[in-house]
Each structure stands twice: as C-alpha cells, then as structure tokens.
Scaffold this active site. Structure first.
Site, PDB file in Angstrom:
ATOM      1  N   HIS A 177       0.821  -1.039  -0.090  1.00 46.87           N
ATOM      2  CA  HIS A 177       0.027   0.209   0.211  1.00 46.87           C
ATOM      3  C   HIS A 177       0.671   1.355  -0.074  1.00 46.87           C
ATOM      4  CE1 HIS A 177      -3.205  -2.796   0.973  1.00 46.87           C
ATOM      5  NE2 HIS A 177      -2.704  -3.020   1.874  1.00 46.87           N
ATOM      6  N   SER A 301      16.751  15.381 -20.883  1.00 51.32           N
ATOM      7  CA  SER A 301      15.638  16.577 -20.981  1.00 51.32           C
ATOM      8  C   SER A 301      15.971  17.659 -21.819  1.00 51.32           C
ATOM      9  CB  SER A 301      15.523  16.863 -19.498  1.00 51.32           C
ATOM     10  OG  SER A 301      14.613  18.029 -19.713  1.00 51.32           O
TER      11      SER A 301
END
Length: 468
Positions: A177, A301
């Site tokens: 979780h 990038s």
C-alpha cells in the site's frame, strides 16, 4: 497557413503509423509473417499445397500424383514470391476486386510453364475464400509467435531472471500500500515477475493453431457433389495437419477463431504483467533504488541537463496499452459471426500485425531499459536503516509464540507494538531497549536482537531458485 498553400505529403511513400515509421527496425521481423504481403504469400502457399495434396490423394480422376519436378516447380511459386509478385497480385485484384480470387489467377498463370495447364481447374478446388484465409492466417500467426514474438519474450524473461539471480541477496524494504513493510530482497521481487511472465509464455507456447478446409458452410457439399467417392474429411484433416495446424472438424463458413481469442488473451495477460514490471521499475528508479546509466551523447531532458528520464519503461507502458487495446478487441470480436458468416472478422484480422508489433516494440524497450540500470545498494541499505519499525511484525509474532509456550507477560503483543511503532520512527537503539524490556526467554530475546531491517527477509534469497 491556408490549406491551399500547404504542401501535401499524401502522395509521398511515407508511413502513416509509428510501427512503419520510426519504430520499423524493432518490429521488422513481423513483416515476414503478419503483413498484407505475407498474408498473400501464405495464401499462395496454402493454394499450392492444396493442389499438391489433392493430387497426392488421387482424389480427382485424371489428376494423379505429380512428379518431383512438378511439385518443386509449384512450391517455387511460393519461394519466389517477392515485391514483383505483390505488384502483380495487386494488378489482378484491381480487376477481380477479390483478394483470394486474385491469388487463384496468379497461380493459374504459372501452371502452363510447369506443364500443368490441365490442372488449372484444380486450383482452389472445393474451396471458399475462408478455407484459404483461415489457414493462411493460422500459418502466419503461428510463425510470428514461434519465430519472432516468443523468442523475444523469452529472452526478456531470461534477462529478468539473470537480474533476479544477481540481486537475490540485496535486501530491500517492501512497500505494501505504498507504506514501509516487511523487507524482502530485490532479486526475489524480480523473480516474482519473471515467474509470472514465464507461466504466460508456457501457455502461449502450448497454443493450438486451428484450421479448416470444408467448403462454403462447413458441410463439404460441393466436395461430395463433385467427387462423392472421396473421404473428404480425411482429405481435409490430413491437409490441415500437414500445414502444422490442428484440424477443426466443425465450423460454419469460417473457422471460429476461438484459438485466436485464447492466444490474444494470453498475450494480453503477458503484456499486463510486463506493464506491472515497467511501473514497478519506474517507481524504483524514482526513489533511487536503480540508477540509470546514461547513454553517451543522449539528451535526457530538453531543458534540465541533470535528468536521465526512464523513457524506455514509459514507452513500453504506452505500447503495451495500445497492443492490449487491439488484442482485447480481437479476442472479443473474433469469436462472434452472424449465422454462417459475416465479414467483421476480415477487417479485424488485418490489425493482428499491429497488435503484435506494439507488444514486440514494448519488449524491445524493456530490454534496453533494463540494460541501463545499476542497483544503488547504498540507497536500499539507507532506506532499510531508516525503518526499524518494520521489525514490529517479527517481535509481536515471537511474543505470541512465547505466550503459547507459557512465558508470562506476553499479553497484547500487537497492541504493544502498535503503540511503539505506529506513527513513530524507531531507531535501532529504541528497538533494542523495547525487546530487552519484554521479559522474553533468553533464546527468543537473543534471536530478536540479531534482527535488523536488512536481514529480516526470511528465505527471500532461496525463493529465487524457483526460476531454475
């Protein structure tokens, strides 16, 4: 710019889709199995082999077995199929406005040169178009799976398996979780994915590729009307099996495509598990568990020079989703045909190559992405050292065992560990003090004091052996 002033590219030989454009090198091997040209070559192959089979079986009076030279000449029609053949078929189809009929005429044009002009009427004998199409698709898909897709997928899974072996002893904090949980090893987590993918590949490798050749509505009506003395079911079965396929004895005009739906569902499931690997690895990269090895000269990038983006896994995710969109549609639609035949399957099946192509492209990207990963063991170790509270599970279970054994003072172990650990950071010293305050037996206390987040991973390392 006004549309009238825009230069039109429509007449240029440019790819409309990415698979035939920028990604062509990654998917090119599929062209020999799942392209329109490959389908036509396989149609020629099926028609030629049917002609040879009919003569071998001596089904029609006056059409006995061929000589070895004649058989070789007929099969050369298939092996010589090339770009010029594609163009010739297109010219014939422009007149017939029917792709399978064009194949029949294409073969017929070549029989006279082989001394077989008297057998022209035997080309496509007793066949409806779907007799040829279903077998051609089955041959093409079988080849694509066995010669291209499966080898690529197995190679990827072997790569994941090697990574699992190499990292079997690298401790790692689990996150259930998204929260810190009982530690594992990196190798064991990779082994889980390799195991799941292998199961799907084994299912895919066991696929039955079905085929039929039984006439316009699957009744052999024309066969028995023309040659009632022949055992047409035997002729059909031996022919289909001779192509390396499994004979389907009960069909309408079309082979029912159930095997295709089964295969595409299995490949889609493989894709989804691989997608799960991509999202997991992407997430591990984002928290620093994996460092990406930069490619010399590559731009990460366009504006942030420090970045190395996990583009291989992102590209794979997108292509797996596109592949599954097509595979799910194919699996859902191909199993339905109105009454004895409609043409929805014909249009649908023309997208099989695209579905396989996006999956193969994703596999290629994952392979390249995994090759550029370096395990950041220091980051994994630091993460473990900041989460001593994960030992709470071990401590409360030992307390339960001690209580069962009659050791006093072991009441409410879960609640006591919850008070210690929930919402609190617990370091090594605090955990040691807590263990020593419990009144455990000497053996149990010593065992717990030996535990650290880095070594509390059970037999995770041994579990990797299940991949062997």
């Amino acid at each position: 710019m006004a549309d009238s002033a825009r230069f039109s590219l429509a007449s240029e030989p440019l790819a409309l889709g990415a698979l035939d454009g920028r990604y062509r090198p990654a998917v090119a091997p599929l062209v020999d199995y799942l392209s329109e040209a490959a389908l036509n070559r396989d149609r020629v192959h099926v028609e030629v082999e049917w002609l040879i089979h009919l003569t071998d079986q001596s089904v029609l009076p006056g059409a006995g077995p061929l000589t070895e030279e004649q058989r070789a000449g007929l099969r050369k029609i298939v092996t010589d199929f090339d770009g010029d053949s594609v163009s010739e078929l297109a010219e014939i189809e422009a007149v017939t406005v029917h792709d399978v009929k064009a194949v029949e005429y294409y073969i017929g044009r070549r029989l006279e040169a082989l001394g077989l002009a008297h057998l022209t009427a035997m080309v496509h004998f007793g066949c409806t178009s779907e007799d040829i199409n279903n077998l051609s698709y089955a041959v093409g898909v079988k080849g694509a799976v066995e010669d291209v897709w499966l080898p690529a997928a197995r190679s990827l899974v072997e790569q994941i398996g090697r990574m699992a072996e190499e990292t079997r002893d690298v401790p790692m904090l689990s996150r259930t979780h998204g929260q810190p949980a009982t530690p594992t090893t990196l190798g064991k987590e990779l082994a889980v994915l390799a195991w799941r993918l292998t199961r799907q590949l084994d299912r895919i490798a066991a696929t039955e590729f079905l085929g039929k050749i039984n006439g316009a509505t699957g009744t052999y009506a024309a066969h028995y009307a023309s040659v009632p003395s022949a055992d047409w079911q035997h002729v059909s079965k031996t022919f289909v099996e001779g192509l390396g396929l499994t004979w389907n004895p009960l069909t309408t005009q079309i082979e029912s495509h159930d095997w295709q739906a089964e295969l595409y569902a299995d490949i889609a499931r493989f894709n989804r598990i691989l997608h799960n690997l991509c999202t997991d690895v992407w997430s591990y990269i984002s928290i620093g568990y994996f460092a990406q090895i930069p490619v010399a000269g590559a731009t990460g990038s366009s504006t942030m020079p420090h970045k190395v983006n996990p583009i291989r896994f992102e590209n794979a995710e997108a292509n797996l989703e596109i592949s599954n969109g097509l595979l799910d549609t194919l699996a859902a639609t191909l199993v339905t045909s109105r009454w004895q035949r409609d043409l929805t399957d014909s249009s649908s099946q023309r997208n099989i190559g695209t579905a396989f192509g996006h999956s193969l492209l994703a596999i290629s990207n994952v392979v390249k992405g995994l090759e550029r990963l370096d395990v950041a063991e220091d980051v994994l170790a630091d993460d473990l050292d900041h989460n001593w509270e994960v030992l709470g599970e071990a401590i409360q279970m030992v307390m339960r065992a001690e209580a069962i054994a009659g050791v006093p003072g072991m009441e409410n172990p879960y609640e006591r560990l919850k008070d210690l650990t929930r919402g609190h950071r617990v370091d090594a010293e605090r955990m040691k003090e807590f263990v020593q305050s419990l009144g455990l037996s000497t053996e149990a206390e010593a065992r717990l004091l030996e535990l650290t987040p880095a070594n509390y991973n059970g037999i995770a390392s041994q579990l990797v052996d299940h991949l062997k």
